[in-house]
Scaffold this motif. Structure first.
Motif, PDB file in Angstrom:
ATOM      1  N   GLN A  43       0.829  -1.201   0.000  1.00 25.11           N
ATOM      2  CA  GLN A  43       0.000   0.000   0.000  1.00 25.11           C
ATOM      3  C   GLN A  43       0.866   1.256   0.000  1.00 25.11           C
ATOM      4  OE1 GLN A  43      -3.173   0.005  -0.466  1.00 25.11           O
ATOM      5  NE2 GLN A  43      -3.473  -2.192  -0.269  1.00 25.11           N
ATOM      6  N   MET A  44       1.977   1.224   0.705  1.00 25.09           N
ATOM      7  CA  MET A  44       2.897   2.359   0.708  1.00 25.09           C
ATOM      8  C   MET A  44       3.461   2.588  -0.692  1.00 25.09           C
ATOM      9  SD  MET A  44       4.901   1.657   4.331  1.00 25.09           S
ATOM     10  CE  MET A  44       5.843   3.193   4.382  1.00 25.09           C
ATOM     11  N   GLN A  45       3.849   1.500  -1.348  1.00 26.81           N
ATOM     12  CA  GLN A  45       4.417   1.608  -2.691  1.00 26.81           C
ATOM     13  C   GLN A  45       3.381   2.150  -3.675  1.00 26.81           C
ATOM     14  OE1 GLN A  45       5.573  -2.083  -4.694  1.00 26.81           O
ATOM     15  NE2 GLN A  45       7.451  -1.070  -5.379  1.00 26.81           N
ATOM     16  N   THR A  46       2.145   1.700  -3.549  1.00 26.00           N
ATOM     17  CA  THR A  46       1.072   2.201  -4.411  1.00 26.00           C
ATOM     18  C   THR A  46       0.878   3.701  -4.204  1.00 26.00           C
ATOM     19  OG1 THR A  46      -0.073   0.064  -4.386  1.00 26.00           O
ATOM     20  CG2 THR A  46      -1.382   2.003  -4.982  1.00 26.00           C
ATOM     21  N   SER A  47       0.950   4.141  -2.958  1.00 28.77           N
ATOM     22  CA  SER A  47       0.800   5.564  -2.651  1.00 28.77           C
ATOM     23  C   SER A  47       1.932   6.380  -3.262  1.00 28.77           C
ATOM     24  CB  SER A  47       0.773   5.779  -1.133  1.00 28.77           C
ATOM     25  OG  SER A  47      -0.304   5.072  -0.536  1.00 28.77           O
ATOM     26  N   VAL A  48       3.143   5.800  -3.268  1.00 32.69           N
ATOM     27  CA  VAL A  48       4.286   6.488  -3.888  1.00 32.69           C
ATOM     28  C   VAL A  48       4.051   6.650  -5.381  1.00 32.69           C
ATOM     29  CG1 VAL A  48       6.744   6.338  -4.430  1.00 32.69           C
ATOM     30  CG2 VAL A  48       5.939   5.707  -2.153  1.00 32.69           C
ATOM     31  N   VAL A  49       3.630   5.575  -6.026  1.00 37.12           N
ATOM     32  CA  VAL A  49       3.377   5.612  -7.470  1.00 37.12           C
ATOM     33  C   VAL A  49       2.300   6.639  -7.803  1.00 37.12           C
ATOM     34  CG1 VAL A  49       2.506   4.300  -9.449  1.00 37.12           C
ATOM     35  CG2 VAL A  49       4.099   3.230  -7.833  1.00 37.12           C
ATOM     36  N   ASP A  50       1.269   6.698  -6.954  1.00 36.82           N
ATOM     37  CA  ASP A  50       0.170   7.647  -7.170  1.00 36.82           C
ATOM     38  C   ASP A  50       0.539   9.076  -6.765  1.00 36.82           C
ATOM     39  OD1 ASP A  50      -1.356   5.544  -8.061  1.00 36.82           O
ATOM     40  OD2 ASP A  50      -2.421   5.262  -6.150  1.00 36.82           O
ATOM     41  N   GLY A  51       1.649   9.210  -6.045  1.00 35.72           N
ATOM     42  CA  GLY A  51       2.037  10.534  -5.553  1.00 35.72           C
ATOM     43  C   GLY A  51       1.089  11.062  -4.494  1.00 35.72           C
ATOM     44  N   ASP A  52       0.461  10.146  -3.742  1.00 37.77           N
ATOM     45  CA  ASP A  52      -0.538  10.506  -2.731  1.00 37.77           C
ATOM     46  C   ASP A  52       0.121  10.545  -1.354  1.00 37.77           C
ATOM     47  OD1 ASP A  52      -2.705  10.778  -1.035  1.00 37.77           O
ATOM     48  OD2 ASP A  52      -3.967   9.338  -2.116  1.00 37.77           O
ATOM     49  N   ASN A  53       0.570  11.732  -0.932  1.00 43.03           N
ATOM     50  CA  ASN A  53       1.321  11.803   0.320  1.00 43.03           C
ATOM     51  C   ASN A  53       0.434  11.601   1.544  1.00 43.03           C
ATOM     52  OD1 ASN A  53       0.173  14.526  -0.004  1.00 43.03           O
ATOM     53  ND2 ASN A  53       1.456  15.075   1.742  1.00 43.03           N
ATOM     54  N   GLN A  54      -0.859  11.930   1.443  1.00 42.45           N
ATOM     55  CA  GLN A  54      -1.750  11.717   2.588  1.00 42.45           C
ATOM     56  C   GLN A  54      -1.981  10.227   2.820  1.00 42.45           C
ATOM     57  OE1 GLN A  54      -5.324  14.063   2.308  1.00 42.45           O
ATOM     58  NE2 GLN A  54      -4.261  15.882   3.046  1.00 42.45           N
ATOM     59  N   ALA A  55      -2.213   9.490   1.734  1.00 40.39           N
ATOM     60  CA  ALA A  55      -2.374   8.039   1.865  1.00 40.39           C
ATOM     61  C   ALA A  55      -1.072   7.417   2.363  1.00 40.39           C
ATOM     62  CB  ALA A  55      -2.780   7.423   0.528  1.00 40.39           C
ATOM     63  N   TYR A  56       0.053   7.922   1.848  1.00 39.56           N
ATOM     64  CA  TYR A  56       1.344   7.377   2.275  1.00 39.56           C
ATOM     65  C   TYR A  56       1.552   7.579   3.769  1.00 39.56           C
ATOM     66  CZ  TYR A  56       6.230   6.187   2.549  1.00 39.56           C
ATOM     67  OH  TYR A  56       7.412   5.577   2.900  1.00 39.56           O
ATOM     68  N   SER A  57       1.211   8.767   4.268  1.00 42.24           N
ATOM     69  CA  SER A  57       1.408   9.043   5.688  1.00 42.24           C
ATOM     70  C   SER A  57       0.548   8.129   6.554  1.00 42.24           C
ATOM     71  CB  SER A  57       1.116  10.508   6.001  1.00 42.24           C
ATOM     72  OG  SER A  57      -0.253  10.799   5.880  1.00 42.24           O
ATOM     73  N   GLN A  58      -0.644   7.780   6.062  1.00 40.06           N
ATOM     74  CA  GLN A  58      -1.514   6.871   6.817  1.00 40.06           C
ATOM     75  C   GLN A  58      -0.900   5.480   6.907  1.00 40.06           C
ATOM     76  OE1 GLN A  58      -5.264   7.104   4.757  1.00 40.06           O
ATOM     77  NE2 GLN A  58      -5.799   9.076   5.657  1.00 40.06           N
ATOM     78  N   TYR A  59      -0.375   4.983   5.776  1.00 37.59           N
ATOM     79  CA  TYR A  59       0.249   3.654   5.801  1.00 37.59           C
ATOM     80  C   TYR A  59       1.597   3.687   6.531  1.00 37.59           C
ATOM     81  CZ  TYR A  59      -3.405   2.196   2.609  1.00 37.59           C
ATOM     82  OH  TYR A  59      -4.625   1.913   2.060  1.00 37.59           O
ATOM     83  N   ASN A  60       2.257   4.829   6.484  1.00 35.92           N
ATOM     84  CA  ASN A  60       3.483   5.013   7.258  1.00 35.92           C
ATOM     85  C   ASN A  60       3.176   4.874   8.748  1.00 35.92           C
ATOM     86  OD1 ASN A  60       6.028   5.707   8.141  1.00 35.92           O
ATOM     87  ND2 ASN A  60       5.965   7.810   7.391  1.00 35.92           N
ATOM     88  N   SER A  61       2.116   5.542   9.186  1.00 36.87           N
ATOM     89  CA  SER A  61       1.701   5.433  10.591  1.00 36.87           C
ATOM     90  C   SER A  61       1.331   3.994  10.933  1.00 36.87           C
ATOM     91  CB  SER A  61       0.507   6.354  10.858  1.00 36.87           C
ATOM     92  OG  SER A  61       0.855   7.709  10.721  1.00 36.87           O
ATOM     93  N   MET A  62       0.622   3.336  10.010  1.00 40.83           N
ATOM     94  CA  MET A  62       0.213   1.941  10.231  1.00 40.83           C
ATOM     95  C   MET A  62       1.440   1.035  10.381  1.00 40.83           C
ATOM     96  SD  MET A  62      -2.182  -0.463   7.806  1.00 40.83           S
ATOM     97  CE  MET A  62      -3.463   0.798   7.743  1.00 40.83           C
ATOM     98  N   PHE A  63       2.459   1.278   9.577  1.00 43.13           N
ATOM     99  CA  PHE A  63       3.694   0.487   9.648  1.00 43.13           C
ATOM    100  C   PHE A  63       4.307   0.583  11.047  1.00 43.13           C
ATOM    101  CE2 PHE A  63       8.238  -0.053   9.472  1.00 43.13           C
ATOM    102  CZ  PHE A  63       8.470  -1.036   8.532  1.00 43.13           C
ATOM    103  N   HIS A  64       4.461   1.803  11.547  1.00 38.42           N
ATOM    104  CA  HIS A  64       5.121   1.987  12.837  1.00 38.42           C
ATOM    105  C   HIS A  64       4.253   1.502  13.995  1.00 38.42           C
ATOM    106  CE1 HIS A  64       8.665   4.053  11.296  1.00 38.42           C
ATOM    107  NE2 HIS A  64       7.853   4.606  10.413  1.00 38.42           N
ATOM    108  N   GLU A  65       2.945   1.678  13.888  1.00 35.56           N
ATOM    109  CA  GLU A  65       2.057   1.140  14.918  1.00 35.56           C
ATOM    110  C   GLU A  65       2.133  -0.382  14.944  1.00 35.56           C
ATOM    111  OE1 GLU A  65      -1.822   2.650  14.204  1.00 35.56           O
ATOM    112  OE2 GLU A  65      -1.347   4.686  14.867  1.00 35.56           O
ATOM    113  N   SER A  66       2.286  -0.997  13.768  1.00 31.93           N
ATOM    114  CA  SER A  66       2.364  -2.460  13.690  1.00 31.93           C
ATOM    115  C   SER A  66       3.607  -2.996  14.383  1.00 31.93           C
ATOM    116  CB  SER A  66       2.337  -2.909  12.223  1.00 31.93           C
ATOM    117  OG  SER A  66       1.100  -2.588  11.623  1.00 31.93           O
TER     118      SER A  66
END
Length: 233
Positions: free
Chosen positions: A128-151
């Motif tokens: 999901q992070m990689q997909t957000s990078v490809v889409d250039g969606d920094n808000q989605a990326y930040s959400q999955y970034n947070s999910m990664f660290h919470e995990s």
């Protein structure tokens, strides 16, 4: 209609969500604007204006402001009421130092818990992070970034570490978003996260800690840089 009301009613992202209690929605909305500079240091947050803007009583407003006060984003001053507090670079460095200590502790606990199911869960997040990078969606990326660290905390099995991490609250949530504003920043961040998981999967836990420490440090530098850029505009 005042400046705060114009911002609220013209913002497409301000539609009411039913997933969180109203005080948390209001606190989220205010916190985002404090960190992006729309609500500058010293700006007075009037309960009556906010209650009118959100079409609610003052009770949820007071609770929202209390949540922000706990996180150090606002303060109550004599004869002025609640105002936006400056979140200094030193405050941010302290927060990231605490974050780094907590996150590195999760790696020690994952040494005895790591398995294919955990690896698979992180692979899903990385996708999901990689997909957000490809889409250039920094808000989605930040959400999955947070999910990664919470995990990291969830899979570490330590509820105490996770609760301490959650207490970093709104500042960390929005600073993570500030740390990956551009596609280049997201790409670099993604590669760091992918490397962390690869090292964990290979049992190279010390190297995973080193990459994680570097990831947090790099995020801090990007946040400070982004904040200074906003101030110069």
């Amino acid at each position: 209609m005042n400046e705060l009301e114009r911002t609220y009613f013209t913002d497409n992202k301000s539609e009411v969500s039913l997933t969180n209690p109203l005080p948390m929605q209001i606190a989220d909305w205010l916190a985002e604007r404090i960190f992006n500079g729309e609500l500058p240091r010293g700006h007075r947050l009037k309960e009556e204006e906010l209650a009118s803007m959100f079409k609610t009583s003052r009770a949820p407003i007071r609770e929202a402001l209390y949540l922000l006060q706990l996180d150090g984003l606002v303060e109550r001053l004599p004869r002025r009421g609640t105002v936006v507090r400056e979140y200094s670079d030193d405050d941010i460095r302290d927060l990231y130092e605490v974050r780094s200590i907590l996150e590195l502790s999760t790696i020690d606990r994952l040494m005895t818990r790591w398995n294919h199911e955990i690896y698979s869960s992180f692979q899903d997040i990385l996708h999901q992070m990689q997909t957000s990078v490809v889409d250039g969606d920094n808000q989605a990326y930040s959400q999955y970034n947070s999910m990664f660290h919470e995990s990291l905390f969830q899979f570490s099995g330590s509820q105490i570490l996770f609760r301490l991490y959650q207490q970093l609250g709104y500042p960390l949530k929005y600073l993570l978003q500030f740390s990956t504003q551009t596609k280049e920043q997201m790409e670099k961040s993604y590669l760091e996260h992918a490397s962390i998981i690869e090292m964990l999967h290979q049992g190279r836990f010390q190297e995973a800690k080193e990459i994680l420490a570097s990831n947090v440090k790099n995020g801090l530098c990007r946040v400070i840089e982004s904040r200074h850029s906003l101030k110069e505009k």
